[in-house]
Scaffold this motif. Structure first.
Motif, PDB file in Angstrom:
ATOM      1  N   GLN A  95       0.856  -1.180   0.000  1.00  0.00           N
ATOM      2  CA  GLN A  95       0.000   0.000   0.000  1.00  0.00           C
ATOM      3  C   GLN A  95       0.891   1.230   0.000  1.00  0.00           C
ATOM      4  OE1 GLN A  95      -0.470  -1.908   3.128  1.00  0.00           O
ATOM      5  NE2 GLN A  95      -1.785  -3.360   2.089  1.00  0.00           N
ATOM      6  N   TRP A  96       0.398   2.312  -0.600  1.00  0.00           N
ATOM      7  CA  TRP A  96       1.151   3.550  -0.613  1.00  0.00           C
ATOM      8  C   TRP A  96       0.209   4.719  -0.823  1.00  0.00           C
ATOM      9  CZ3 TRP A  96       0.918   0.234  -4.702  1.00  0.00           C
ATOM     10  CH2 TRP A  96       0.481   0.740  -5.903  1.00  0.00           C
ATOM     11  N   GLU A  97       0.740   5.924  -0.592  1.00  0.00           N
ATOM     12  CA  GLU A  97       0.042   7.158  -0.901  1.00  0.00           C
ATOM     13  C   GLU A  97       0.745   7.793  -2.089  1.00  0.00           C
ATOM     14  OE1 GLU A  97      -0.435   9.787   2.411  1.00  0.00           O
ATOM     15  OE2 GLU A  97      -1.183   8.184   3.697  1.00  0.00           O
TER      16      GLU A  97
ATOM     17  N   ASN B 298      -4.781  15.717  -0.223  1.00  0.00           N
ATOM     18  CA  ASN B 298      -5.150  14.517   0.530  1.00  0.00           C
ATOM     19  C   ASN B 298      -6.483  14.754   1.214  1.00  0.00           C
ATOM     20  OD1 ASN B 298      -2.907  12.955  -0.127  1.00  0.00           O
ATOM     21  ND2 ASN B 298      -1.672  13.969   1.424  1.00  0.00           N
TER      22      ASN B 298
ATOM     23  N   SER C 219      -9.848  10.564  -1.310  1.00  0.00           N
ATOM     24  CA  SER C 219      -8.693  10.235  -2.154  1.00  0.00           C
ATOM     25  C   SER C 219      -8.617   8.731  -2.366  1.00  0.00           C
ATOM     26  CB  SER C 219      -7.397  10.702  -1.495  1.00  0.00           C
ATOM     27  OG  SER C 219      -7.382  12.092  -1.364  1.00  0.00           O
TER      28      SER C 219
ATOM     29  N   ARG D 170      -7.236   5.027  -2.554  1.00  0.00           N
ATOM     30  CA  ARG D 170      -6.232   4.270  -1.803  1.00  0.00           C
ATOM     31  C   ARG D 170      -5.537   3.358  -2.806  1.00  0.00           C
ATOM     32  NH1 ARG D 170      -6.828   7.913   1.386  1.00  0.00           N
ATOM     33  NH2 ARG D 170      -8.391   7.850   3.006  1.00  0.00           N
TER      34      ARG D 170
ATOM     35  N   PRO E 109      -4.593  10.864  -8.476  1.00  0.00           N
ATOM     36  CA  PRO E 109      -4.970  11.450  -7.188  1.00  0.00           C
ATOM     37  C   PRO E 109      -5.546  12.841  -7.426  1.00  0.00           C
ATOM     38  CG  PRO E 109      -2.615  11.598  -7.499  1.00  0.00           C
ATOM     39  CD  PRO E 109      -3.148  10.813  -8.653  1.00  0.00           C
TER      40      PRO E 109
ATOM     41  N   ARG F 294       5.082   6.955   1.761  1.00  0.00           N
ATOM     42  CA  ARG F 294       4.514   6.184   2.888  1.00  0.00           C
ATOM     43  C   ARG F 294       4.192   4.757   2.449  1.00  0.00           C
ATOM     44  NH1 ARG F 294       2.262  11.017   2.877  1.00  0.00           N
ATOM     45  NH2 ARG F 294       2.702  12.482   4.543  1.00  0.00           N
TER      46      ARG F 294
END
Length: 154
Positions: A87-89, A104, A108, A110, A130, A147
């Motif tokens: 998982q990441w942003e 953010n 937003s 995921r 995004p 992240r």
């Protein structure tokens, strides 16, 4: 909080009052805590090193991706372990700039990667954009993953 303070105070009283009995138990407890802490730190460092070996490339590619998912991702697992989850942003930057242009919000998207990715294999996918601050075009931005969290097989 109060319970912890009472527990520590009781331990100090026992250590002062009965040092011959409390000191060996204290030393064993401290050694056990050190072993547990070092194991957790070692596992976190292993996971960070495996995550650092992932190669993620994002390109804005509306010609080869659907209109609702114009961001192409190429993910290569260069680590020696199979990737189980990821998982990441998403972050977007103007070339040479350090200000993240992604808004953010709760809505937003995921982002997550493949369920299983063997060492040395590559995964390609198209992702939604995004939410970008107004006044910027996606075609002029660089996209990066931030992240990053993931797990690898043992």
């Amino acid at each position: 909080m109060l319970f912890g303070a009472i527990l520590i105070l009781s331990w100090f009283i026992l250590l002062i009052r009965y040092p011959s009995k409390a000191l060996p138990v204290t030393l064993i407890a401290v050694i056990g805590l050190c072993i547990i802490a070092s194991t957790v730190i070692w596992q976190e460092n292993q996971e960070k090193s495996h995550l650092a070996e992932l190669e993620m490339r994002f390109t804005y590619d509306p010609q080869n991706c659907p209109a609702d998912r114009p961001l192409a991702l190429t993910l290569k697992n260069a680590s020696p372990k199979p990737l189980l989850e990821l998982q990441w942003e998403m972050a977007a930057y103007r070339p040479g700039d350090s200000v993240n242009l992604v808004e953010n919000t709760y809505e937003s998207p995921r982002y997550s990667g493949p369920g299983d990715l063997l060492p040395g294999s590559t995964w390609n996918n198209c992702l939604p954009l995004p939410p970008i601050r107004s006044g910027y075009r996606a075609s002029s931005l660089e996209f990066r993953a931030e992240r990053i969290q993931g797990s690898f097989a043992d």
